[in-house]
Design an enzyme around this catalytic site. Structure first.
Site, short mmCIF file in Angstrom:
data_model
loop_
_atom_site.label_atom_id
_atom_site.label_comp_id
_atom_site.label_asym_id
_atom_site.label_seq_id
_atom_site.Cartn_x
_atom_site.Cartn_y
_atom_site.Cartn_z
N LYS A 164 -5.90 3.40 -4.26
CA LYS A 164 -5.19 3.21 -3.00
C LYS A 164 -6.13 3.57 -1.85
O LYS A 164 -6.95 4.49 -1.97
CB LYS A 164 -3.97 4.14 -3.00
CG LYS A 164 -2.97 3.90 -1.88
CD LYS A 164 -1.74 4.81 -2.07
CE LYS A 164 -0.69 4.64 -1.00
NZ LYS A 164 0.49 5.50 -1.23
N SER A 216 4.80 3.16 -0.89
CA SER A 216 3.67 2.68 -0.13
C SER A 216 2.49 2.24 -0.98
O SER A 216 1.60 1.56 -0.46
CB SER A 216 3.21 3.77 0.82
OG SER A 216 2.73 4.89 0.11
N SER A 227 6.32 6.89 -3.49
CA SER A 227 5.33 5.84 -3.21
C SER A 227 4.53 5.35 -4.41
O SER A 227 3.84 4.34 -4.31
CB SER A 227 4.38 6.29 -2.11
OG SER A 227 4.99 6.15 -0.85
#
Lengths: 479, 96, 474
Positions: free
Chosen positions: C68, C143, C167
């Site tokens: 990420k 996310s 997330s």
């Protein structure tokens, strides 16, 4: 006049003498190249986290105990949020409601107090990180930021509003600094920023118990500046109040060159620091055992040393005070005594002659070339009548300038005191014969006339005659 | 609810600029969210300790040792405005 | 080696066998797939193969891993999905990146994400939304939507995400992959760009539970750079992995079956409970009485911390600066152009709950209410070993469906938030599909530092079902 009473509180920021910063492993060394002592953590790069330097907490505890505060059993850190280019994370890691130390005090005794002591309360002392430094001078169209100081460990020591005069403020700072130097927790160098002070001052009518509106004074670069700025501010506020004006709660900057405080332009932004517990640091607990261990390891502090000097060496309270206010001076004195010097003699000689001679040469006490052993040696020459005190006053500066012992100087310059009674009697007879007038005056009762005759004998012996023996001989011969 | 906060002073504190249309929308959003959060008032929180950390840790220290990071050049190289070894910012005015 | 789609870490490692040449083969196949697919999925902000393949030996020798874009990676632009970090190239590796590299992994890409991890749909990214590989008109969750979509579509072997309120797990659920949020403190946060510091955890997003165990093994452990990282010993997760759940007590909370739960999701959870029962586990009814306050507490605590954590994006040292001759103008212009709408919303909300006069009524109240979540779990775990819940209340929703209503968006984290508030570990695994082939995830929550039981429980379900084998048709 004098219908107002000043109420003063001081906030002192002390740089704790750790090798590395409070939350990262960067050096705290002063004078490095710009931004050389930085890392991702103290520059607040995204993703970085703080870890507390154990030594910073230990040093804070030492200060807390020396100032008779209570060391908190549970400590936490908080974030103080505000924007400024010198603050890399836009928050300062500080302590809000659970500081390391709270509720202590420091005894002061200003010179003019006539020996009366007063207790100044210490509200709290808390750990925090310093911000970086902004440079404006010589920068075209902007300011420069240097983060070498960002993350330097600071202890903020906040006094109660117990101080009532600029002189008390000065004395508080002097004594606080002495304590910090005794503890060896900071070098307290104001030029390098390792000791900084802000002052709060308000006035109130004498006898009133409510506080007036306080003004904060910043940019105080020396203890003398603190004293002068407070003096100025008290006069300014008195005048304002007498003219029926209201005092604005504000921050003012001391301008040392102009000798006045100047209102800081009120900031465009309201202050709301939004303190909240720092999630990146876990809480800290301190046990009674740990506190005791730190307490036991505390060195002798100025107050205790002063009392010991009075008790053990028979010094006056004032003399002892002067000696202990400077840690190095007190230690020097004590070492002289250890080397055999008479304590009172050593005290007088250090305070007046030695400090005077160093001062004339623009030398600090650190640069004093006379070792305690050598000063004790010089004092011994006086005590055993090898030289007179008067000659001593000539020898001491030579010891500094020529870096020789008193013995060497006395021998080389042939300054040994004349104690030979026969020789002095001969000289006395010649002096008496040559000065009938003073002799006559003396005999008619003006005993002070003997001074002239002594002076003549000293002149003949180039100051080396033992004044005590000379006096005795003259008295005998003139009776 | 919206009278509870002053969107302009919040934006000022947070150094956020709000365009006109943003301001209306955000005021509305914040009012709604705060109105929703209001339900916490139903909980009896008397005597409840606040939870600031879930890690059951205490006294995590580092030793007082210097380890130079030597990243100055790397950081300055990518800085949005450097001058020599400094970061440069617009003139800071409210300082002595 | 033409299609990396079904390739797990285990399979890739078996194929590579420590050979740099074979590592390159795998990486190049992956690149080919990314080149093919990412135009439509947008899972990556950057994808880049190393110039030379000189791989390190270790459990991940030569295996390409995607991360990420909020994990600092030395030399890689790290944007957090935000314009404000444009040009920020960290001079250091996050601890997890260092550990992955030391285990032999090759970092190949930075995954798209909601800006600063603020979102549940990946629509707040400054680099455009990520599309769900199962239905390109739907969101992949957020996310860590880029990480989940990349793993699901075969654009990644495995990926790292971060989880502040769900997330990792919610996008794992939306994309039918495995997503593990470890216990708070199990994995070092050093180098993870902070959102809610007391809630954030890094974790794996993988195709199988085994891969999740393997990545956790590599990442877990104390880090002297993170004061909040646990000093607990790290068990051998991969060796301990077992499908034995006989006698295991699994809790179902009655509060989790309230209004707002999609019937298909409810059906999947009930079915999962039955599967566990068939495997010999015991289903126990429990209560988590404060569940319905999760979103309330979360949006106070997380935004308060975020408002402070995002103060540093001021244009002074790194990232974006909008030039001005005036300091305040420079700050607000930089932050205006740097931050998107959701970031501004959360910064303002967090600033408000901490501000003078409101701290007690909002922030402090939130911290106190947070205590209940820990207590609720402590009580529940006296009766059970693991708690089974929906991961998200619905299957993946349509792009744009909730962007106008932040509160509706926030409610999609209702089931995942409690594990962050209390610090417990939790995992989402593929748990079924709607009749339109949209993925449904099931969540398992474990006791603090008991990832081993959590992983085994997940493994048992995975091995007993075929959901994880089903791949999206792209």
């Amino acid at each position: 006049m004098n219908t107002y009473e000043p109420v003063i509180g001081l906030e002192v920021h002390v740089q704790l003498a750790t090798k590395s910063k409070i939350f990262c492993a960067c050096s705290t060394k002063f004078g490095s190249e710009p931004n050389a002592n930085t890392c991702p953590i103290c520059m607040g790069l995204p993703g970085t986290l703080p870890v507390l330097n154990e030594q910073a907490l230990r040093l804070a505890m030492k200060v807390g105990l020396a100032l008779n505060t209570t060391i908190a059993k549970r400590i936490k850190f908080d974030r103080k949020n505000y924007f400024y280019p010198d603050l890399p994370k836009a928050y300062q890691i500080s302590q809000y409601d659970m500081p390391v130390c709270a509720h202590g005090g420091l005894t002061i005794q200003p010179e003019s107090s006539g020996g009366i002591t007063k207790q100044i309360g210490i509200t709290r002392a808390h750990l925090e990180e310093d911000a970086g430094k902004l440079l404006h001078e010589g920068v075209k169209d902007g300011s420069w930021v240097d983060y070498n100081r960002a993350g330097i460990p600071l202890l903020e020591i906040v006094s109660e509003p117990d101080i009532r005069s600029p002189e008390e403020a000065y004395d508080y700072l002097t004594r606080l600094k002495a304590v910090l130097l005794y503890l060896e927790v900071s070098d307290c160098n104001m030029e390098e920023g390792s000791l900084r002070c802000d002052a709060n001052v308000s006035l109130r009518p004498k006898g009133e118990s409510q506080f007036g509106t306080k003004v904060e004074i910043k940019n105080l670069n020396s203890f003398k500046a603190v004293q002068k700025a407070l003096q100025y501010e008290i006069e300014r506020q008195t005048e304002a109040l007498e003219q029926g004006e209201k005092i604005a709660q504000e921050t003012r900057l001391w301008n040392d060159m102009q000798g006045k405080t100047i209102s800081m332009r009120s900031k465009e932004h309201a202050h709301d620091y939004r303190y909240f517990p720092e999630p990146d640091l876990v809480p800290f607990t301190v046990t009674e055992k740990e506190i005791e261990a730190v307490r036991r390891a505390l060195p002798e502090l100025p107050q205790a040393r002063k009392e010991r000097f009075v008790k053990n060496f028979g010094l006056s309270d004032y003399d002892a005070s002067v000696l202990v206010n400077d840690k190095v001076l007190g230690e020097y004195f004590e070492n002289c005594v250890k080397e055999g010097a008479n304590a009172k003699l050593a005290c007088n000689w250090i305070q007046t002659d030695l400090l005077g001679a160093l001062n004339e040469r623009c030398l600090s006490f650190d640069q004093n070339p006379i070792t305690p052993k050598h000063l004790a040696g010089m004092l011994a020459l006086i005590e055993n009548n090898t030289i007179s005190g008067k000659i001593g006053k000539d020898v001491l500066p030579l010891m500094i300038d020529e870096k020789k012992t008193a013995d060497q100087i006395v021998k080389e310059k042939n300054l040994v005191q004349v104690t030979d009674t026969k020789l002095l009697e001969d000289i006395a007879e010649r002096v008496i014969a040559a000065n009938p007038n003073p002799v006559e005056q003396y005999k008619s009762g003006k005993t002070q006339a003997i001074g002239f005759l002594v002076g003549q004998i000293m002149k003949e012996t180039k100051g080396k005659a033992n004044p005590k023996i000379v006096n005795e001989i003259l008295q005998k011969k003139l009776s | 609810m919206s009278e509870k906060f002053n969107i302009d002073s919040l934006a000022d504190l947070a150094r956020i600029r709000l365009k006109k249309e943003e301001k209306a929308k955000l005021t509305n959003d914040l009012s709604k969210i705060l109105g929703y959060v209001e339900a916490l008032g139903q909980l009896n929180l008397e005597g409840i300790e606040p939870t600031t950390h879930v890690a059951k840790l205490e006294n995590v220290f580092r030793a007082d040792e210097v380890k130079p990071a030597l990243v100055r050049e790397e950081v300055l190289k990518h800085s949005p405005h450097r001058e020599g070894n400094f970061f440069k910012v617009p003139k800071v005015i409210d300082q002595a | 080696m033409t299609n990396p789609e079904p390739l797990t870490i285990q399979a890739a490692a078996r194929f590579i066998q420590g050979s740099s040449e074979k590592a390159r083969t795998v990486a190049e196949a992956l690149k080919k797939r990314v080149d093919q697919l990412d135009k439509s999925i947008n899972a990556y902000i950057q994808f880049q193969l190393p110039k030379t393949f000189e791989i390190k030996q270790g459990p991940l020798a030569g295996v390409p891993i995607s991360v990420k874009d909020n994990l600092c990676t030395h030399g890689w632009e790290t944007t957090c999905g935000s314009k404000v970090l444009k040009g920020f190239i960290p001079p250091y590796d996050a601890t997890v990146i260092r550990k992955l590299k030391e285990a032999g992994a090759v970092i190949v890409g930075k995954c798209n994400m909601d800006e600063f991890a603020f979102g549940s749909s990946n629509e707040s990214s400054a680099f455009g939304p990520v599309k769900n590989p199962w239905d390109l008109t739907r969101v992949p969750g957020g996310s860590s939507g880029g990480s989940a979509a990349a793993v699901s579509s075969g654009e990644a072997i495995a990926a790292l995400g971060s989880d502040t309120g769900g997330s990792i797990r919610q996008p794992a659920s939306f994309c039918s992959v495995v997503g593990l949020k470890p216990t708070y403190g199990r994995v070092s946060r050093y180098g993870l760009v902070a959102f809610g510091s007391s809630l954030d955890q890094i974790g794996p997003i993988t195709k199988t539970v085994e891969d999740a165990a393997l990545l956790l093994q590599v990442m877990a452990g104390h880090d002297p750079l993170d004061s909040t990282s646990a000093q607990e010993p790290v068990p051998h997760y991969t060796e301990k992995l077992s499908k034995q759940v006989n006698g295991l007590k699994i809790g179902l909370a009655k509060e989790h079956f309230a209004a707002g739960l999609d019937p298909d999701v409810e059906k999947a959870i009930r079915q999962a409970a039955k599967t566990y029962q068939d495997l010999g586990a015991k289903i126990v009814d429990i209560s988590l009485p404060h569940s319905r306050f999760a979103v309330h507490v979360y949006y106070i605590v997380a935004t308060a911390e975020a408002s402070s954590n995002l103060g540093r994006y001021d244009g002074v040292r790194y990232g974006l600066r909008v030039p001005s001759s005036n300091l305040t103008e420079m700050y607000i212009d930089t932050r205006d152009q740097g931050f998107g709408a959701e970031a501004k919303r959360r910064i303002l909300l967090g600033t408000f709950v901490l501000s003078a006069g409101y701290y007690d009524a909002y922030y402090l109240r939130g911290l106190k209410a947070r205590t209940f979540f820990r207590r609720d779990f402590e009580e529940a775990f006296k009766q059970v070993d693991v708690i089974l819940t929906p991961t998200a209340p619905t299957p993946p929703f349509k792009l744009g469906e909730k962007t106008g209503d932040p509160l509706a968006m926030y409610l999609s984290d209702l089931y995942t938030i409690p594990a962050n508030l209390a610090g417990n570990p939790a995992i989402s695994i593929p748990g079924g599909f709607t009749n339109r082939d949209l993925p449904i995830g099931i969540q398992l929550i474990g006791k603090p530092f008991d990832e081993a039981t959590l992983l085994s429980t997940a493994y048992a379900f995975e091995q007993a079902t075929d959901f994880h084998k089903k791949k999206p048709r792209i």
